[in-house]
Design an enzyme around this catalytic site. Structure first.
Site, PDB file in Angstrom:
ATOM      1  CG  ASP A 156      36.401  30.524  12.952  1.00  0.00           C
ATOM      2  OD1 ASP A 156      35.483  29.724  13.197  1.00  0.00           O
ATOM      3  OD2 ASP A 156      36.345  31.741  13.217  1.00  0.00           O
ATOM      4  NE  ARG A 157      40.026  25.282   4.831  1.00  0.00           N
ATOM      5  CZ  ARG A 157      39.572  24.673   3.747  1.00  0.00           C
ATOM      6  NH1 ARG A 157      38.282  24.665   3.487  1.00  0.00           N
ATOM      7  NH2 ARG A 157      40.406  24.074   2.926  1.00  0.00           N
TER       8      ARG A 157
END
Length: 338
Positions: A156-157
């Site tokens: 995930d970012r």
């Protein structure tokens, strides 16, 4: 015209380079790849539907013969592309010197076929959906002479830590198969995370086995995941690293690889991760911002894997970034015994 070997295609100059038929020779590392995937990876800017149309009409030839989309290339095959006209795209965002230095210092393991990067928080793994420049695009600019760089998996970012980037297709195939194997004892990959959860993690819970269902959101909103009997089997192993008065520092090892798996499994046990805006506690998150935490407390702290041709397991560790380490330092005086 002699065949070109391992020549990458750039969407910026497709119209000039493909004004005439082109020939490419397949090398050993590309052997076994489907022709449709081979073409899609190289014809940046050409819609996938057009690639399949070229194959159906027999305009793409291998060794002068027609082939199906599922044909698997062999070393030494010569692929012929017909003349193509493709509209030029805007140039990609250029890698800044600052981000380049950060990424160079974030490479924590490298050999002939693999990079492991301690991904900084806030950096998406790839561009698109409003992201101008992701990790993989940045690495390709950082290493312009690299013939092959592909993500093995994703983060995930806002999750920091270990992420693998293959430098050879043979490594990509090997490591992605290992991810599917799931069990390290059978050549699989072990992913280790550190997470700070709200509340006291239940002492008797060392494994969460709860199926997860990904819900598609309308209007371009990010998807959300929930525990549901209609979901896919999902398992995460948890162990307690340190208990604090209001928090628990956990080690999480996902056995399966579902979207947001650790975050949702922690929420399922009423111990959501600190700073998690999607699955967490709003009041606790507001306090976390005052402590300097502007994202969810989740870090891919280690990877264990077996490289191609080897039997011993390689372990790579990524230290906690400063924002997460700072939160733990503030909690030092709130440690609990046991």
């Amino acid at each position: 015209m002699p065949p070109m070997k391992n020549q990458p295609f750039n969407a910026l100059d497709l119209d000039e380079r493909f004004a005439q038929a082109q020939f490419m020779e397949v090398d050993a590392d590309q052997s076994g790849q489907r022709i449709d995937n081979y073409l899609v990876a190289r014809l940046k800017g050409v819609p996938r539907t057009h690639v399949y149309k070229l194959l159906r009409k027999g305009e793409v030839r291998v060794n002068k013969g027609r082939i199906r989309a599922d044909y698997r290339l062999q070393a030494g095959d010569v692929v012929r592309l017909p003349p193509l006209k493709v509209t030029k795209k805007a140039p990609p965002k250029q890698l800044s010197q600052g981000l380049g230095r950060v990424l160079e210092s974030s490479i924590i393991y490298e050999d002939d076929g693999l990079l492991v990067v301690n991904k900084p928080p806030g950096l998406a793994v790839h561009g698109g959906s409003g992201v101008d420049l992701g990790l993989i695009e940045a690495l390709r600019q950082l290493r312009p002479d690299a013939r092959y760089l592909e993500l093995v998996h994703r983060l995930d970012r806002d999750t920091s830590g270990c992420i693998m980037v293959a430098k050879k297709r043979s490594y990509l195939r090997h490591l992605q198969q290992a991810l599917r194997d799931k069990t390290a004892g059978h050549g699989g990959i072990v992913k280790v995370y550190q997470a700070l959860a709200l509340g006291a993690w239940p002492k008797r819970v060392s494994r969460v086995n709860a199926p997860l269902l990904k819900l598609e959101q309308s209007g371009g909103l990010a998807h959300i995941v929930k525990v549901s009997s209609e979901g896919k089997p999902s398992i995460t192993d948890f162990s307690v690293l340190q208990r604090y008065q209001e928090y628990t520092l956990l080690e999480a090892r996902p056995v399966t690889g579902r979207t947001h798996q650790i975050r949702v499994h922690a929420q399922f046990k009423q111990c959501p991760l600190l700073g998690d805006e999607k699955y967490g506690d709003d009041d606790a998150n507001r306090l976390a911002v005052k402590l300097g935490l502007k994202r969810h407390f989740l870090h891919a702290s280690a990877l264990m894997f077996v490289l191609p041709g080897e039997s011993a397991m390689t372990r790579v560790d990524a230290p906690l970034p400063t924002d997460l380490a700072g939160v733990l330092k503030l909690l030092e005086s709130h440690k609990l015994n046991g």
